[in-house]
Design a protein around this motif. Structure first.
Motif, PDB file in Angstrom:
ATOM      1  N   HIS A  34      33.870  35.975  23.137  1.00  0.00           N
ATOM      2  CA  HIS A  34      34.596  34.924  23.852  1.00  0.00           C
ATOM      3  C   HIS A  34      36.078  35.284  23.794  1.00  0.00           C
ATOM      4  N   ILE A  35      36.717  35.386  24.943  1.00  0.00           N
ATOM      5  CA  ILE A  35      38.085  35.890  25.011  1.00  0.00           C
ATOM      6  C   ILE A  35      39.026  34.852  25.617  1.00  0.00           C
ATOM      7  N   LYS A  36      40.248  34.777  25.080  1.00  0.00           N
ATOM      8  CA  LYS A  36      41.338  34.012  25.671  1.00  0.00           C
ATOM      9  C   LYS A  36      42.485  34.978  25.992  1.00  0.00           C
ATOM     10  N   PHE A  37      43.119  34.779  27.142  1.00  0.00           N
ATOM     11  CA  PHE A  37      44.119  35.759  27.590  1.00  0.00           C
ATOM     12  C   PHE A  37      45.279  35.078  28.306  1.00  0.00           C
ATOM     13  N   ASP A  38      46.361  35.848  28.481  1.00  0.00           N
ATOM     14  CA  ASP A  38      47.506  35.462  29.310  1.00  0.00           C
ATOM     15  C   ASP A  38      47.535  36.380  30.523  1.00  0.00           C
ATOM     16  N   LEU A  39      47.929  35.835  31.681  1.00  0.00           N
ATOM     17  CA  LEU A  39      47.987  36.640  32.903  1.00  0.00           C
ATOM     18  C   LEU A  39      49.061  36.094  33.835  1.00  0.00           C
ATOM     19  N   HIS A  40      49.927  37.002  34.314  1.00  0.00           N
ATOM     20  CA  HIS A  40      50.956  36.647  35.285  1.00  0.00           C
ATOM     21  C   HIS A  40      50.951  37.687  36.409  1.00  0.00           C
ATOM     22  N   THR A  41      50.872  37.217  37.646  1.00  0.00           N
ATOM     23  CA  THR A  41      50.894  38.129  38.790  1.00  0.00           C
ATOM     24  C   THR A  41      51.276  37.379  40.055  1.00  0.00           C
ATOM     25  N   ASP A  42      51.762  38.127  41.041  1.00  0.00           N
ATOM     26  CA  ASP A  42      52.109  37.571  42.345  1.00  0.00           C
ATOM     27  C   ASP A  42      51.255  38.273  43.399  1.00  0.00           C
ATOM     28  N   LEU A  43      50.366  37.519  44.032  1.00  0.00           N
ATOM     29  CA  LEU A  43      49.430  38.092  44.998  1.00  0.00           C
ATOM     30  C   LEU A  43      49.961  38.072  46.430  1.00  0.00           C
ATOM     31  N   THR A  44      51.191  37.630  46.631  1.00  0.00           N
ATOM     32  CA  THR A  44      51.743  37.492  47.985  1.00  0.00           C
ATOM     33  C   THR A  44      51.623  38.767  48.812  1.00  0.00           C
ATOM     34  N   PRO A  45      51.899  39.977  48.252  1.00  0.00           N
ATOM     35  CA  PRO A  45      51.792  41.203  49.067  1.00  0.00           C
ATOM     36  C   PRO A  45      50.375  41.493  49.578  1.00  0.00           C
ATOM     37  N   LEU A  46      49.363  40.845  49.017  1.00  0.00           N
ATOM     38  CA  LEU A  46      47.988  41.101  49.448  1.00  0.00           C
ATOM     39  C   LEU A  46      47.597  40.276  50.668  1.00  0.00           C
ATOM     40  N   PHE A  47      48.473  39.346  51.066  1.00  0.00           N
ATOM     41  CA  PHE A  47      48.143  38.450  52.174  1.00  0.00           C
ATOM     42  C   PHE A  47      48.932  38.803  53.431  1.00  0.00           C
ATOM     43  N   HIS A  48      48.241  38.805  54.567  1.00  0.00           N
ATOM     44  CA  HIS A  48      48.860  38.951  55.881  1.00  0.00           C
ATOM     45  C   HIS A  48      47.967  38.251  56.900  1.00  0.00           C
ATOM     46  N   TYR A  49      48.262  38.410  58.177  1.00  0.00           N
ATOM     47  CA  TYR A  49      47.562  37.628  59.200  1.00  0.00           C
ATOM     48  C   TYR A  49      46.065  37.911  59.279  1.00  0.00           C
ATOM     49  N   ASN A  50      45.641  39.072  58.790  1.00  0.00           N
ATOM     50  CA  ASN A  50      44.211  39.415  58.863  1.00  0.00           C
ATOM     51  C   ASN A  50      43.482  39.171  57.546  1.00  0.00           C
ATOM     52  N   THR A  51      44.155  38.591  56.562  1.00  0.00           N
ATOM     53  CA  THR A  51      43.512  38.309  55.277  1.00  0.00           C
ATOM     54  C   THR A  51      42.824  36.949  55.322  1.00  0.00           C
ATOM     55  N   LYS A  52      41.543  36.951  55.081  1.00  0.00           N
ATOM     56  CA  LYS A  52      40.798  35.694  55.012  1.00  0.00           C
ATOM     57  C   LYS A  52      40.890  35.107  53.617  1.00  0.00           C
ATOM     58  N   GLN A  53      40.638  35.936  52.607  1.00  0.00           N
ATOM     59  CA  GLN A  53      40.748  35.514  51.223  1.00  0.00           C
ATOM     60  C   GLN A  53      40.791  36.736  50.320  1.00  0.00           C
ATOM     61  N   VAL A  54      41.247  36.526  49.094  1.00  0.00           N
ATOM     62  CA  VAL A  54      41.302  37.597  48.096  1.00  0.00           C
ATOM     63  C   VAL A  54      40.437  37.192  46.915  1.00  0.00           C
ATOM     64  N   PHE A  55      39.533  38.073  46.542  1.00  0.00           N
ATOM     65  CA  PHE A  55      38.690  37.859  45.364  1.00  0.00           C
ATOM     66  C   PHE A  55      39.325  38.622  44.211  1.00  0.00           C
ATOM     67  N   LEU A  56      39.806  37.875  43.218  1.00  0.00           N
ATOM     68  CA  LEU A  56      40.503  38.453  42.074  1.00  0.00           C
ATOM     69  C   LEU A  56      39.596  38.390  40.857  1.00  0.00           C
ATOM     70  N   TYR A  57      39.527  39.480  40.109  1.00  0.00           N
ATOM     71  CA  TYR A  57      38.650  39.456  38.928  1.00  0.00           C
ATOM     72  C   TYR A  57      39.209  40.331  37.817  1.00  0.00           C
ATOM     73  N   LEU A  58      38.987  39.858  36.600  1.00  0.00           N
ATOM     74  CA  LEU A  58      39.478  40.524  35.393  1.00  0.00           C
ATOM     75  C   LEU A  58      38.302  41.213  34.706  1.00  0.00           C
ATOM     76  N   THR A  59      38.453  42.484  34.417  1.00  0.00           N
ATOM     77  CA  THR A  59      37.358  43.245  33.808  1.00  0.00           C
ATOM     78  C   THR A  59      37.738  43.761  32.425  1.00  0.00           C
ATOM     79  N   THR A  60      36.739  43.917  31.604  1.00  0.00           N
ATOM     80  CA  THR A  60      36.902  44.505  30.280  1.00  0.00           C
ATOM     81  C   THR A  60      35.992  45.728  30.171  1.00  0.00           C
ATOM     82  N   THR A  61      36.564  46.827  29.759  1.00  0.00           N
ATOM     83  CA  THR A  61      35.803  48.060  29.547  1.00  0.00           C
ATOM     84  C   THR A  61      35.804  48.375  28.057  1.00  0.00           C
TER      85      THR A  61
END
Length: 216
Positions: free
Chosen positions: A67-94
């Motif tokens: 069971h993990i607790k984390f901090d995360l800060h990011t700006d997703l604005t550059p991923l959006f434009h007129y042809n973007t419907k949605q962004v699927f964001l996911y955090l992975t652990t290897t």
């Protein structure tokens, strides 16, 4: 004179040709927009606890869950434009596993769908966020040796028209694909073990000083 059906077929053919041409131009133009963004992330705590996984209404064998607790800060604005419907964001652990069969393991511990609308928040600031998905190793117990794990933030841009775009958000400080390194062990037990080890070392040092004084 052409019949009505022939005229309809010609108009429909022209319409579909124009529609597919416009859609193709929109899909290709999407690759012109830069998708460079960065993030910062860290692991707050890791809890390794025994449990049973509920599979198809029945409880499986007893095994370890992280069971993990984390901090995360990011700006997703550059991923959006007129042809973007949605962004699927996911955090992975290897993390490493059994060297014979499952040397490298990657699991998703948290995800979020960010639609392209006025209500969506493209700037994320998560503090002490609990992972959505606790995970377990396929063997039932995490490897007792090297437990060094890596945290990555990845995304999938789903457009209105065109192909899906996959990527990894780089760390803002290092430029690496890895946001954080951490040890896959129970944080509370690790702190207790360190304190116990320090106390034992202090006791041994005190005993050694007393022995030295007696010899003198």
């Amino acid at each position: 004179m052409h019949s009505s059906s022939t005229r309809f077929q010609n108009i429909f053919s022209f319409f579909t040709t124009v529609a597919f041409t416009v859609a193709g131009v929109i899909a290709l133009s999407s690759f012109v927009f830069p998708t460079h963004t960065t993030a910062t992330g860290s692991i707050r705590t890791v809890q390794i606890a025994p449990g049973r996984q509920n599979q198809y209404g029945t409880l499986g064998r007893r095994q370890e869950f992280a069971h993990i607790k984390f901090d995360l800060h990011t700006d997703l604005t550059p991923l959006f434009h007129y042809n973007t419907k949605q962004v699927f964001l996911y955090l992975t652990t290897t993390y490493p596993g059994d060297s014979n069969k499952y040397a490298n393991n990657t699991v998703i511990i948290w995800d979020k769908i960010v639609p392209n609308n006025a209500k969506s928040k493209t700037k994320l600031a998560l503090k002490n966020q609990r992972a959505k998905y606790p995970f377990n190793d396929i063997s039932g117990k995490f490897a007792s040796g090297d437990r060094k794990a890596e945290l990555r933030l990845e995304y999938n841009i789903q457009p209105h028209v065109g192909a899906l775009v996959w990527g990894t958000i780089k760390d803002a400080d290092t430029g690496s694909n890895i946001l954080a390194d951490f040890v896959l062990e129970d944080t509370a037990k690790a702190i207790k073990s360190k304190k116990s080890g320090k106390a034992k070392a202090d006791a041994e040092a005190t005993k050694a000083r007393e022995t030295l004084k007696e010899d003198l």
